[in-house]
Scaffold this active site. Sequence first.
Site, short mmCIF file in Angstrom:
data_model
loop_
_atom_site.label_atom_id
_atom_site.label_comp_id
_atom_site.label_asym_id
_atom_site.label_seq_id
_atom_site.Cartn_x
_atom_site.Cartn_y
_atom_site.Cartn_z
N ASP A 67 13.89 55.18 24.81
CA ASP A 67 14.91 53.88 24.38
C ASP A 67 13.32 54.28 22.98
O ASP A 67 12.29 54.41 22.99
CB ASP A 67 14.16 52.71 25.04
CG ASP A 67 13.31 52.99 26.74
OD1 ASP A 67 12.13 53.50 25.93
OD2 ASP A 67 13.12 52.41 27.12
N HIS A 137 13.34 47.53 36.00
CA HIS A 137 14.69 47.90 34.86
C HIS A 137 13.22 49.17 34.54
O HIS A 137 12.43 50.32 34.83
CB HIS A 137 13.55 47.97 33.74
CG HIS A 137 12.29 47.12 32.54
ND1 HIS A 137 11.89 46.35 32.28
CD2 HIS A 137 11.55 48.76 32.57
CE1 HIS A 137 10.60 46.87 31.25
NE2 HIS A 137 10.88 47.63 32.02
N GLU A 142 18.05 46.67 31.90
CA GLU A 142 17.54 45.21 32.01
C GLU A 142 17.98 44.86 33.80
O GLU A 142 19.42 44.83 33.84
CB GLU A 142 16.95 44.17 31.27
CG GLU A 142 15.83 44.59 30.08
CD GLU A 142 15.06 44.08 30.76
OE1 GLU A 142 13.99 43.90 31.60
OE2 GLU A 142 13.73 43.74 29.53
C1 F6R Z 1 9.73 53.03 28.28
C2 F6R Z 1 10.21 52.50 29.68
C3 F6R Z 1 10.15 51.29 30.29
C4 F6R Z 1 8.58 51.64 31.18
C5 F6R Z 1 8.10 50.63 32.16
C6 F6R Z 1 6.68 50.32 32.42
O1 F6R Z 1 9.98 54.31 27.59
O2 F6R Z 1 10.87 52.98 28.60
O3 F6R Z 1 11.15 51.16 31.23
O4 F6R Z 1 9.10 52.80 31.47
O5 F6R Z 1 8.30 49.41 31.14
O6 F6R Z 1 6.05 50.23 31.64
P1 F6R Z 1 3.81 50.92 31.95
O7 F6R Z 1 4.38 52.02 32.10
O8 F6R Z 1 3.56 50.68 29.96
O9 F6R Z 1 4.27 50.00 32.79
#
Ligand code: F6R
Length: 243
Positions: A67, A137, A142
């Site tokens: 993303d 997500h 979402e």
């Molecule tokens: C990032 C992504 C998100 C993150 C998720 C967890 O490319 O696609 O789904 O993996 O928001 O984020 P962290 O690892 O920062 O807790």
Amino acid sequence: MKVIVCKDYDEMSKEAAQIFIKQIQEKHDSVLGLATGSSPIGMYKELIKANKEGSIDFKDVITFNLDEYVGLNKDHPASYYYFMNENLFDHINIDKKNTHIPHAEGTDLEKAAKEYEESLSHYEIDLQVLGVGKNGHIGFNEPGDDLSSVTYVQELSESTRVANSRFFDDIDDVPKFAITMGVGSIFKAKKIVLIASGTQKSFAIDYLLNSKKISSKVPVSLLNLHPDVTVIIDEKLASLVIK
Ligand code: F6R
């Protein structure tokens, strides 16, 4: 689904990195699905180390990121383009031409999403790393009534914007939209490794492991339908979700 419990974040990072190292050693032109955020940073450090020590070669490796935020230019420190260079690509011998991140800067975002899905369709992802949002997500898919199967423009939930505001000076600076691979695009990966640590991920991981339900309202639960998923969690999270 395989669940691996590690002592802490460092051990999780090493465990996840081993899976990627094996993948690259077995197939020099592996196609990797990559994520940003805090979860994979330690794993990327391990991959950089392995590359510098000569045990893996990224020369022929191809990558696709999940993303990108809409509206941040590539030099913005919170853009995923910047993140990937900073945390991985600038430190390994990958050919940047082989790295793919959605272009989410222009005005025709629908077209950009379509083009990303089109380039993805020429490859098969061998191994995908995922983090998970505290709302469940994956990528930026979402919770909602329905989920997209292909890459699309997604409005970010309040919960995600609040969680990710730590990377910005102010919550108002957090983009409201992102381009993300859809659940179908993610599911085409042959193998998936999900990394999650800390108590704030307990709702999502508990739902994934224990609810016996699959719901678009908790997108990570869909991983129960994928044939090859490894979930790597730390002891703190395990104490809340392993029953
Ligand atoms: C990032 C992504 C998100 C993150 C998720 C967890 O490319 O696609 O789904 O993996 O928001 O984020 P962290 O690892 O920062 O807790």
